[in-house]
Design a protein around this motif. Structure first.
Motif, PDB file in Angstrom:
ATOM      1  N   ILE A 123      -9.555 -26.095 -43.523  1.00 58.00           N
ATOM      2  CA  ILE A 123     -10.609 -25.965 -42.387  1.00 58.00           C
ATOM      3  C   ILE A 123     -12.129 -26.120 -42.794  1.00 58.00           C
ATOM      4  O   ILE A 123     -12.542 -25.738 -43.960  1.00 58.00           O
ATOM      5  CB  ILE A 123     -10.531 -24.371 -41.970  1.00 58.00           C
ATOM      6  N   LEU A 124     -12.768 -27.076 -42.043  1.00 55.34           N
ATOM      7  CA  LEU A 124     -14.245 -27.427 -42.427  1.00 55.34           C
ATOM      8  C   LEU A 124     -14.884 -26.780 -41.284  1.00 55.34           C
ATOM      9  O   LEU A 124     -14.672 -26.985 -39.985  1.00 55.34           O
ATOM     10  CB  LEU A 124     -14.226 -29.018 -42.385  1.00 55.34           C
ATOM     11  N   ILE A 125     -16.140 -26.001 -41.555  1.00 56.91           N
ATOM     12  CA  ILE A 125     -16.843 -25.245 -40.683  1.00 56.91           C
ATOM     13  C   ILE A 125     -18.381 -25.876 -41.044  1.00 56.91           C
ATOM     14  O   ILE A 125     -18.579 -25.592 -42.109  1.00 56.91           O
ATOM     15  CB  ILE A 125     -16.701 -23.735 -40.857  1.00 56.91           C
ATOM     16  N   GLY A 126     -19.147 -26.238 -40.055  1.00 51.14           N
ATOM     17  CA  GLY A 126     -20.359 -26.651 -40.022  1.00 51.14           C
ATOM     18  C   GLY A 126     -21.007 -26.660 -38.750  1.00 51.14           C
ATOM     19  O   GLY A 126     -20.361 -26.778 -37.654  1.00 51.14           O
ATOM     20  N   SER A 127     -22.533 -27.024 -38.849  1.00 48.35           N
ATOM     21  CA  SER A 127     -23.189 -27.127 -37.481  1.00 48.35           C
ATOM     22  C   SER A 127     -23.098 -28.600 -37.335  1.00 48.35           C
ATOM     23  O   SER A 127     -22.196 -29.435 -37.715  1.00 48.35           O
ATOM     24  CB  SER A 127     -24.772 -26.891 -37.929  1.00 48.35           C
ATOM     25  N   LEU A 128     -23.495 -28.642 -35.878  1.00 44.33           N
ATOM     26  CA  LEU A 128     -23.434 -29.988 -35.310  1.00 44.33           C
ATOM     27  C   LEU A 128     -23.894 -31.119 -36.302  1.00 44.33           C
ATOM     28  O   LEU A 128     -24.994 -30.718 -36.866  1.00 44.33           O
ATOM     29  CB  LEU A 128     -24.170 -29.952 -33.750  1.00 44.33           C
ATOM     30  N   SER A 131     -23.015 -32.250 -38.941  1.00 44.38           N
ATOM     31  CA  SER A 131     -23.097 -32.049 -40.437  1.00 44.38           C
ATOM     32  C   SER A 131     -22.044 -32.648 -41.141  1.00 44.38           C
ATOM     33  O   SER A 131     -21.902 -32.690 -42.269  1.00 44.38           O
ATOM     34  CB  SER A 131     -22.997 -30.441 -40.606  1.00 44.38           C
ATOM     35  N   SER A 132     -21.451 -33.754 -40.559  1.00 49.38           N
ATOM     36  CA  SER A 132     -20.432 -34.862 -40.985  1.00 49.38           C
ATOM     37  C   SER A 132     -19.139 -34.260 -41.289  1.00 49.38           C
ATOM     38  O   SER A 132     -18.198 -34.644 -41.813  1.00 49.38           O
ATOM     39  CB  SER A 132     -21.072 -35.189 -42.278  1.00 49.38           C
ATOM     40  N   LYS A 133     -18.671 -33.067 -40.417  1.00 49.05           N
ATOM     41  CA  LYS A 133     -17.318 -32.498 -40.559  1.00 49.05           C
ATOM     42  C   LYS A 133     -16.358 -33.562 -40.088  1.00 49.05           C
ATOM     43  O   LYS A 133     -15.304 -33.576 -40.732  1.00 49.05           O
ATOM     44  CB  LYS A 133     -17.496 -31.312 -39.587  1.00 49.05           C
ATOM     45  N   THR A 134     -16.656 -34.072 -39.050  1.00 48.33           N
ATOM     46  CA  THR A 134     -15.507 -34.951 -38.441  1.00 48.33           C
ATOM     47  C   THR A 134     -15.468 -36.182 -39.358  1.00 48.33           C
ATOM     48  O   THR A 134     -14.111 -36.781 -39.903  1.00 48.33           O
ATOM     49  CB  THR A 134     -16.006 -35.651 -37.047  1.00 48.33           C
ATOM     50  N   SER A 135     -16.234 -36.841 -39.900  1.00 46.58           N
ATOM     51  CA  SER A 135     -16.424 -37.946 -40.883  1.00 46.58           C
ATOM     52  C   SER A 135     -15.481 -37.532 -41.958  1.00 46.58           C
ATOM     53  O   SER A 135     -14.769 -38.234 -42.615  1.00 46.58           O
ATOM     54  CB  SER A 135     -17.779 -38.448 -41.202  1.00 46.58           C
ATOM     55  N   VAL A 136     -16.007 -36.585 -42.908  1.00 50.03           N
ATOM     56  CA  VAL A 136     -15.350 -36.217 -43.887  1.00 50.03           C
ATOM     57  C   VAL A 136     -14.098 -35.638 -43.626  1.00 50.03           C
ATOM     58  O   VAL A 136     -12.958 -35.823 -44.645  1.00 50.03           O
ATOM     59  CB  VAL A 136     -16.405 -34.996 -44.484  1.00 50.03           C
ATOM     60  N   GLY A 137     -13.614 -34.859 -42.511  1.00 48.12           N
ATOM     61  CA  GLY A 137     -12.284 -34.625 -42.189  1.00 48.12           C
ATOM     62  C   GLY A 137     -11.460 -35.400 -41.878  1.00 48.12           C
ATOM     63  O   GLY A 137     -10.316 -35.308 -42.679  1.00 48.12           O
ATOM     64  N   LYS A 138     -11.772 -36.510 -41.416  1.00 51.98           N
ATOM     65  CA  LYS A 138     -11.086 -37.740 -40.995  1.00 51.98           C
ATOM     66  C   LYS A 138     -10.392 -38.242 -42.569  1.00 51.98           C
ATOM     67  O   LYS A 138      -9.458 -38.817 -42.576  1.00 51.98           O
ATOM     68  CB  LYS A 138     -11.477 -38.583 -39.986  1.00 51.98           C
ATOM     69  N   LEU A 139     -11.573 -38.725 -43.285  1.00 53.65           N
ATOM     70  CA  LEU A 139     -11.294 -39.185 -44.676  1.00 53.65           C
ATOM     71  C   LEU A 139     -10.453 -38.365 -45.253  1.00 53.65           C
ATOM     72  O   LEU A 139      -9.481 -38.769 -46.061  1.00 53.65           O
ATOM     73  CB  LEU A 139     -12.485 -39.570 -45.381  1.00 53.65           C
TER      74      LEU A 139
END
Length: 100
Positions: A7-12, A14-22
């Motif tokens: 689970i990645l939690i962060g503000s708008l 903050s690259s959660k999507t980019s990091v999560g997809k990788l």
């Protein structure tokens, strides 16, 4: 052996999507954004945009938060049960939810 969700939690923005997809790609796991699936879950338990607007109008941010909180908690429970072996990103908005 069952893998637990990451689970990645962060503000708008903050690259959660980019990091999560990788990360999901490297680990060969599905990537799920709670924001992409939460509306479906909200509707399962009767979310109503008009009521949300009324709560916001009546009590401002406090009313908004009180109305939306149980829907957010339900969405978290659902995404964790529906996608147990995945990389899931939550907006920081969801972090103050307690699941019993």
């Amino acid at each position: 052996m069952m893998k637990l969700p990451i689970i990645l939690i962060g503000s708008l923005n903050s690259s959660k999507t980019s990091v999560g997809k990788l990360l999901a790609q490297q680990l060969e796991l599905p990537f799920i954004s709670l924001g992409d699936v939460s509306e479906k879950y909200f509707l399962e338990i009767g979310f109503n945009k008009t009521r949300l607007g009324e709560a916001l109008e009546k009590d401002g941010g406090d009313g908004y938060y009180r109305y939306i909180k149980p829907f957010n908690a339900y969405a978290i429970e659902r995404v964790l049960s529906e996608y147990p072996e995945s990389v899931i990103e939550f907006n920081v908005f969801y972090q103050n939810i307690t699941i019993v």
